[in-house]
Design an enzyme around this catalytic site. Structure first.
Site, PDB file in Angstrom:
ATOM      1  N   SER A  11       0.791  -1.235   0.000  1.00 29.96           N
ATOM      2  CA  SER A  11       0.000   0.000   0.000  1.00 29.96           C
ATOM      3  C   SER A  11       0.821   1.283   0.000  1.00 29.96           C
ATOM      4  O   SER A  11       0.242   2.368  -0.068  1.00 29.96           O
ATOM      5  CB  SER A  11      -0.945   0.020   1.202  1.00 29.96           C
ATOM      6  OG  SER A  11      -2.123  -0.667   0.898  1.00 29.96           O
ATOM      7  N   LYS A  16      -0.129   3.674  -2.662  1.00 31.58           N
ATOM      8  CA  LYS A  16      -1.230   4.644  -2.591  1.00 31.58           C
ATOM      9  C   LYS A  16      -0.723   6.086  -2.541  1.00 31.58           C
ATOM     10  O   LYS A  16      -1.471   7.011  -2.879  1.00 31.58           O
ATOM     11  CB  LYS A  16      -2.126   4.345  -1.394  1.00 31.58           C
ATOM     12  CG  LYS A  16      -2.917   3.041  -1.525  1.00 31.58           C
ATOM     13  CD  LYS A  16      -3.908   2.886  -0.375  1.00 31.58           C
ATOM     14  CE  LYS A  16      -4.778   1.644  -0.531  1.00 31.58           C
ATOM     15  NZ  LYS A  16      -4.147   0.424  -0.041  1.00 31.58           N
ATOM     16  N   SER A  28      -5.746   3.221   4.774  1.00 34.17           N
ATOM     17  CA  SER A  28      -5.306   2.318   3.699  1.00 34.17           C
ATOM     18  C   SER A  28      -6.450   1.491   3.124  1.00 34.17           C
ATOM     19  O   SER A  28      -6.270   0.314   2.814  1.00 34.17           O
ATOM     20  CB  SER A  28      -4.184   1.403   4.193  1.00 34.17           C
ATOM     21  OG  SER A  28      -3.307   1.076   3.149  1.00 34.17           O
ATOM     22  N   LYS A  50       2.998   6.529   5.164  1.00 35.27           N
ATOM     23  CA  LYS A  50       2.128   5.501   4.605  1.00 35.27           C
ATOM     24  C   LYS A  50       2.624   4.135   5.045  1.00 35.27           C
ATOM     25  O   LYS A  50       3.820   3.871   5.044  1.00 35.27           O
ATOM     26  CB  LYS A  50       2.105   5.577   3.074  1.00 35.27           C
ATOM     27  CG  LYS A  50       1.072   4.635   2.446  1.00 35.27           C
ATOM     28  CD  LYS A  50      -0.336   5.121   2.723  1.00 35.27           C
ATOM     29  CE  LYS A  50      -1.380   4.051   2.440  1.00 35.27           C
ATOM     30  NZ  LYS A  50      -1.402   2.986   3.484  1.00 35.27           N
TER      31      LYS A  50
END
Length: 290
Positions: free
Chosen positions: A75, A78, A132, A237
Site C-alpha cells: 500500500s 497509494k 489504507s 504511509k
C-alpha cells in the site's frame, strides 16, 4: 491496504534483473526473505530487509540496507495513486460510488465501505491514505475520467518523473505484488508526496469520523506511530501483503532535520514500529556527534 490481509498465493513471477534468485519455495515468506536478503549485514538489528534514510534537504543518504533491490511495496503504492489523482485536477468534491468492481477478490482484504456507498473523492482519498482502504483507492482510479488503465499508466510516468526509476505499477492499491520499487525509489515517492499539503494532512490524520447516510464509522490511522506515539511525522504511509512484509514510508523530523525513511519487509506491525524506533535513535545519535 489493510494490515491484516490474509495470506494469498503469488500473482506473478518476480523479475530477476535486480533481485537474487529465490532460495526458498515457501510462498508464505516475503520475496525479500525468499531471496535471502535478510542475511545481509544488519548493524542496527532491524527486521526490515530493505531500508533507507535520506536527508530531505540535502539528499544525503544517512543509512541504507538493500536499498537498490526492487521489491513489492504493497500500500505504499497509494502515495503515488494520490499524487496522480491530485495532478489530474479532478474535482475532489465530486461524489463517487463504491461498486462491486472495487471489491478485492485477489486477497479478500476487508473494507467497511459497502458496495453502493457514495462519498466524495476527498473523503475516499483520506480513507485510502490514513486507513489504507483498498476500495477507496480503487474507486478513485476506476472513476477517473480517463479510466483505470490510463490512471495506472500515469502512475508509472509519475514514478519515473520523480526519480523512482526502478519502480513499476500495475494497480492503484498495491494489492498486486507486481507493484514494485526499491527503498530508494520509495524515498523519492515520499519526497514528492510531501510537497502536497493535502497528502501531508490526510496521511497524518489520527482519527476520522465518516458519515455515510445514517452510518457513522470511526477510522483510525494505520500507523501507530501517528495514532499512539504521536511522532513528529510530516507524511507517512503503511503497507502489507505477504510478498512485501510490513512496510512503512515517512518524512520524519529528527534533531531539527527532515528525513525520508523507508522500511520494507519488517517482520510484523510491532517489529516495524521497533525498527522505526531503532533507526530514529540511531539517527539522533549520529546527529548529536556532529
Amino acid at each position: 491496504m489493510k494490515e491484516d490481509s490474509p495470506v494469498a498465493p503469488d500473482d506473478g513471477p518476480m523479475p530477476q534483473a535486480n533481485l537474487p534468485a529465490f532460495l526458498s519455495d515457501n510462498t508464505n515468506l516475503s520475496f525479500a526473505r525468499r531471496a535471502g536478503l535478510h542475511r545481509a549485514e544488519n548493524p542496527l538489528g532491524l527486521t526490515a530487509t530493505a531500508v533507507i534514510a535520506i536527508d530531505a534537504q540535502t539528499g544525503e543518504t544517512l543509512f541504507s540496507r538493500n536499498a537498490t533491490v526492487a521489491l513489492p511495496i504493497a500500500s505504499l503504492s497509494k502515495l503515488l495513486t494520490a499524487m496522480v489523482l491530485l495532478d489530474s485536477g479532478v474535482p475532489l468534491s465530486a461524489r463517487i460510488a463504491i461498486t462491486s468492481d472495487d471489491v478485492d477478490r485477489l486477497r479478500n482484504s476487508r473494507s467497511r465501505l459497502q458496495v453502493g456507498t457514495r462519498l466524495s473523492r476527498s473523503e475516499a482519498l483520506r480513507l485510502a491514505l490514513m486507513s489504507s482502504d483498498n476500495r477507496a483507492a480503487h474507486a478513485l482510479a476506476r472513476t477517473h475520467p480517463d479510466g483505470i488503465d490510463e490512471f495506472v499508466q500515469r502512475m508509472n510516468v509519475k514514478a519515473q518523473n520523480v526519480g523512482a526509476v526502478q519502480a513499476t505499477f500495475t494497480d492503484p492499491t498495491g494489492l498486486s505484488n507486481a507493484n514494485r520499487a526499491t527503498a530508494r525509489d520509495v524515498a523519492a515517492l515520499v519526497a514528492a508526496a510531501a510537497k502536497y499539503p493535502l497528502l501531508r494532512q490526510f496521511t497524518t490524520t489520527s482519527k476520522y469520523l465518516a458519515r455515510f447516510g445514517k452510518r457513522r464509522l470511526t477510522y483510525l490511522n494505520s500507523n501507530r506511530l501517528v495514532r499512539l506515539a504521536r511522532w513528529p511525522i510530516r507524511l507517512q504511509k503503511t503497507g502489507y501483503i505477504v510478498e512485501a512484509g510490513w512496510c512503512l514510508a515517512m518524512t520524519l523530523r529528527v534533531s531539527r532535520r527532515s528525513i525520508n525513511v523507508v522500511l520494507l519487509d519488517s517482520g510484523s506491525v510491532a517489529q516495524r514500529d521497533e525498527d522505526a524506533r531503532k533507526l530514529r535513535r540511531w539517527l539522533k545519535t549520529q546527529a548529536s556527534r556532529k
